[in-house]
Each structure stands twice: as structure tokens, then as C-alpha cells.
Design an enzyme around this catalytic site. Structure first.
Site, PDB file in Angstrom:
ATOM      1  N   SER A  24       0.836  -1.049  -0.143  1.00 14.22           N
ATOM      2  CA  SER A  24      -0.002  -0.098  -0.031  1.00 14.22           C
ATOM      3  C   SER A  24       0.978   1.156   0.068  1.00 14.22           C
ATOM      4  CB  SER A  24      -0.923  -0.039   1.272  1.00 14.22           C
ATOM      5  OG  SER A  24      -2.041   0.975   1.128  1.00 14.22           O
ATOM      6  N   ASN A  25       0.231   2.378   0.328  1.00 11.69           N
ATOM      7  CA  ASN A  25       1.214   3.626   0.556  1.00 11.69           C
ATOM      8  C   ASN A  25       0.688   4.561   1.687  1.00 11.69           C
ATOM      9  OD1 ASN A  25      -1.164   5.333  -0.659  1.00 11.69           O
ATOM     10  ND2 ASN A  25      -0.802   4.232  -2.388  1.00 11.69           N
TER      11      ASN A  25
END
Ligand code: CTP
Length: 213
Positions: free
Chosen positions: A21-22
């Protein structure tokens, strides 16, 4: 008008307990949904996982992966007048998702390799795949040549304008409550001074509503 807004990060599963993810908090997209609703528009927010409350009276679809976000946008795009794609969609996902939790034994004990593939480009599909003819706004995160790269993205993805963030700065953008952006149009640039994401969102909604179709 009817607004469709994407927000937040996406999560790309590696196995049942892990994902890629980020750092997106979703704040900019949720602020946009709140601002458009406040101005009297009908708003659908399609969001990856965040810890934020959905603004009152905003329609909401929760997704996890880039593919789910792509499918939700495609399903809901009919009748939409304005699309603002603000989500920080993961650009890559694991080619294969392990059905069982990956154990750190045997060959993968010391190091492991994940093979990744591109996720579908939602913004890039809006015009040519989904046939969207309304007003289209994309976001661009750049560390250098901000206006040049944003303008190239604008033309490539057939947007009306791009909201460009300079992510080389730590005081604005991703995790922060404030932002300072440039609205990059085909022929000109409008700089929005550093303010809360809520106030930036109100200005973006103003700019999008006065666009000529
Ligand atoms: N976007 C999308 N679907 C993706 C990736 C991005 O809809 N799979 C959208 C984002 O919501 C944002 C814009 O596209 O509006 C960002 O474009 P992208 O080309 O991913 O830009 P960057 O993240 O800045 O990456 P790069 O400069 O590497 O192209």
C-alpha cells in the site's frame, strides 16, 4: 451536478495477512467530497481503506484493491457530470496472491522475491474505456519538473486539469493536513497557496464547476 470522487490508498494483497500500500491518508479526497456536498452537489465517494468519517449525506463505496476501485468506478460512472480521481492507487500488485500465510521457512527464509504487475489505470481508462464525457480532474504527485510532468499527464489521460502536488516537500501532501497545489490546465497554471486540505478542496470544486463543457 453529480460528482464521483476516488480517495485513499489501495491495498494489494500478498497473502491473507499482508499487503502492499502507500501513505495516503485519504484526507484530500474526503475534503473534496465534503466541499462538493456543501456546494449542493450529489456526491459518490469511492474509497480505499482510511480512518476517516464519510462526510454527511455523501454516497459511499468502500473498496480495497485497485481492481475493486476500477470496477466500482466503471459500474457507477453512468450519469456522472464531474469525476475527480484523487486516490493514491497502487501502481503494482503481486502477480499471485498466496492463499495461505507465507511462512519464513525453507527457501524463503533469508530473502524472497515478489513478482509484481501493473494495476489497471483508472484515470487513463475514463475517456477511452468507460466513455466518460464529463469534466475530469486527475492528481499528480511529482518530485521534479512538476508542471511539465503534470501537463503531459493531462494530455495523455484527457483531463480538464491536473492537481499537481510537489511530494519532495515534507510539510504538505501525503500525511499532512495542509496542501499547496498547482492546477495545471492545457494553457495555464493556477497556484493555490498553502492552506488546509478543506480550503484547497473548496477551491478545486469552484474551479471544476466553472469549467466549460
Ligand atoms: N490513477 C488511477 N489509477 C491508477 C493509478 C493512478 O486512477 N492505477 C490516478 C490517480 O488517482 C491520480 C493520477 O492517476 O489522479 C495519478 O497518475 P499517475 O500516472 O499514477 O501519476 P503518479 O502517481 O504521479 O505516477 P507517475 O508519475 O509514475 O506516472
Amino acid at each position: 451536478m453529480k460528482f464521483l470522487i476516488t480517495a485513499g490508498p489501495t491495498r494489494e494483497a500478498i497473502d491473507p495477512v499482508r499487503y502492499l500500500s502507500n501513505r495516503s491518508s485519504g484526507r484530500m479526497g474526503y475534503a473534496l467530497a465534503g466541499a462538493a456536498k456543501h456546494d449542493g452537489h450529489e456526491v459518490l465517494l469511492i474509497s480505499g481503506p482510511t480512518s476517516l468519517d464519510v462526510p454527511p449525506d455523501v454516497d459511499f463505496i468502500q473498496v480495497e484493491s485497485a481492481q475493486q476501485m476500477y470496477d466500482a468506478v466503471q459500474d457507477m460512472i453512468k450519469g456522472v457530470d464531474v469525476s475527480i480521481l484523487c486516490a493514491a492507487v497502487a501502481d503494482y500488485r503481486p502477480v499471485a496472491v498466496a492463499q495461505q500465510k507465507i511462512k519464513k521457512d525453507g527457501e524463503s527464509a533469508a530473502r524472497m522475491t515478489l513478482e509484481l504487475e501493473r494495476t489497471p489505470d483508472i484515470l487513463g481508462s475514463m475517456r477511452d474505456v468507460f466513455g466518460f464525457e464529463g469534466k475530469l480532474v486527475g492528481f499528480a504527485a511529482e518530485t521534479n519538473s512538476v508542471i511539465g510532468f503534470a501537463r503531459a499527464k493531462l494530455l495523455r489521460k484527457k483531463c480538464d486539469f491536473i492537481v499537481a502536488n510537489d511530494v519532495s516537500r515534507s510539510d504538505i501532501g501525503f500525511d499532512s493536513r495542509e496542501n499547496e497545489v498547482m492546477l495545471v490546465y492545457p494553457e495555464h497554471v493556477v497556484k493555490l497557496e498553502k492552506e488546509s486540505k478543506e480550503r484547497i478542496a473548496m477551491q478545486i470544486v469552484q474551479h471544476v464547476t466553472i469549467l466549460k463543457q
